[in-house]
Design a protein around this motif. Structure first.
Motif, PDB file in Angstrom:
ATOM      1  N   CYS A   8      66.475  56.250  63.082  1.00 53.80           N
ATOM      2  CA  CYS A   8      67.860  55.903  62.744  1.00 53.80           C
ATOM      3  C   CYS A   8      68.218  54.485  63.176  1.00 53.80           C
ATOM      4  O   CYS A   8      67.622  53.914  64.092  1.00 53.80           O
ATOM      5  N   ALA A   9      69.222  53.927  62.503  1.00 50.17           N
ATOM      6  CA  ALA A   9      69.691  52.577  62.812  1.00 50.17           C
ATOM      7  C   ALA A   9      70.587  52.611  64.049  1.00 50.17           C
ATOM      8  O   ALA A   9      71.495  53.444  64.133  1.00 50.17           O
ATOM      9  N   GLU A  11      73.017  50.751  64.975  1.00 43.11           N
ATOM     10  CA  GLU A  11      74.432  50.538  64.668  1.00 43.11           C
ATOM     11  C   GLU A  11      75.094  51.831  64.195  1.00 43.11           C
ATOM     12  O   GLU A  11      76.244  52.106  64.556  1.00 43.11           O
ATOM     13  N   ASP A  12      74.373  52.609  63.391  1.00 45.98           N
ATOM     14  CA  ASP A  12      74.929  53.871  62.903  1.00 45.98           C
ATOM     15  C   ASP A  12      75.104  54.872  64.048  1.00 45.98           C
ATOM     16  O   ASP A  12      76.107  55.590  64.112  1.00 45.98           O
ATOM     17  N   VAL A  15      78.183  54.058  66.138  1.00 43.65           N
ATOM     18  CA  VAL A  15      79.479  54.306  65.504  1.00 43.65           C
ATOM     19  C   VAL A  15      79.739  55.790  65.304  1.00 43.65           C
ATOM     20  O   VAL A  15      80.852  56.283  65.550  1.00 43.65           O
ATOM     21  N   TYR A  16      78.718  56.522  64.872  1.00 46.48           N
ATOM     22  CA  TYR A  16      78.970  57.877  64.377  1.00 46.48           C
ATOM     23  C   TYR A  16      78.546  58.998  65.333  1.00 46.48           C
ATOM     24  O   TYR A  16      78.955  60.147  65.130  1.00 46.48           O
ATOM     25  N   SER A  17      77.754  58.727  66.329  1.00 42.71           N
ATOM     26  CA  SER A  17      77.222  59.795  67.165  1.00 42.71           C
ATOM     27  C   SER A  17      78.143  60.117  68.334  1.00 42.71           C
ATOM     28  O   SER A  17      78.770  59.236  68.916  1.00 42.71           O
TER      29      SER A  17
END
Length: 221
Positions: A8-9, A11-12, A15-17
């Protein structure tokens, strides 16, 4: 299914986790890699910076700290320290920063600091200004030398009573900090005593009313 920190990225993930999702991903790791640790390191640093920038409440800091307590476990130290960076030590330092911040939010402002000469004058001046003022203006207002004012401002900044902002030409702009604004709000909403008929209240009445209960001199800081 746990997050795949290998693919996984960063940055993602940042933000989302959620923290429970991150902990699940950590507990699912059977073999650490630089990629997995680097993703977590990026996420943790971003999360800490956001908490600091937004003056997050103590509960959010405690939640993140509890997460790190579970991740930075002695059983993981050997695996983490065998990578390219000593992630165990890095995350331990993050925990230490969080714990210091939490202790600061739990504690009271030291009364000897609030009672120190010129402190109430500085807070009152910044409150009336309703915006950043130059350090030079404070020097003129208080008739203080630059070195003396800088020492006082450093103490106030350490307790978040003021904050320093970059001004033109490398000079500082000064405004009330997070705890300074809290103190201003508390003084504004506190019951006010009747106006004396003989002596007129001084300009420092609002902030000085929240200082030490007695008038005895405070020890030097």
């Amino acid at each position: 299914m746990p997050l795949d920190l290998e693919e996984c990225a960063p940055e993602d993930v940042a933000v989302y986790s959620t923290l429970p999702e991150l902990l699940e991903a950590v507990e699912a790791i059977s073999r650490w890699s630089d990629r997995k640790a680097a993703v977590l390191d990026y996420v943790y640093c971003e999360r800490l910076l956001k908490l600091i920038r937004t003056n997050a409440p103590r509960e959010q800091l405690e939640e993140f700290n509890e997460h790190l307590v579970q991740v930075v476990h002695p059983l993981r130290q050997e695996d983490l320290d065998g990578l390219s960076l000593r992630y165990y030590q890095r995350w331990s330092l993050l925990r230490e920063l969080l714990e210091r911040r939490i202790e600061s939010l739990r504690g009271e402002l030291p009364q000897q600091l609030l009672a120190r000469e010129h402190v109430s004058s500085i807070l009152e001046y910044l409150s009336r200004a309703r915006g950043p003022v130059s350090q030079q203006d404070l020097m003129r207002e208080l008739d203080l030398r630059k070195a003396n004012l800088s020492r006082i401002l450093s103490r106030l900044e350490a307790h978040e009573l003021i904050e320093k902002l970059p001004g033109k030409g490398g000079s500082n702009l000064i405004s009330l900090g997070f705890r300074g604004r809290e103190l201003e709000l508390a003084s504004a909403t506190a019951p006010q005593p009747p106006t004396p008929t003989v002596e007129k209240p001084g300009t420092m009445a609002r902030f000085s009313s929240l200082m030490a209960d007695d008038d005895s001199p405070s020890p030097p800081m």
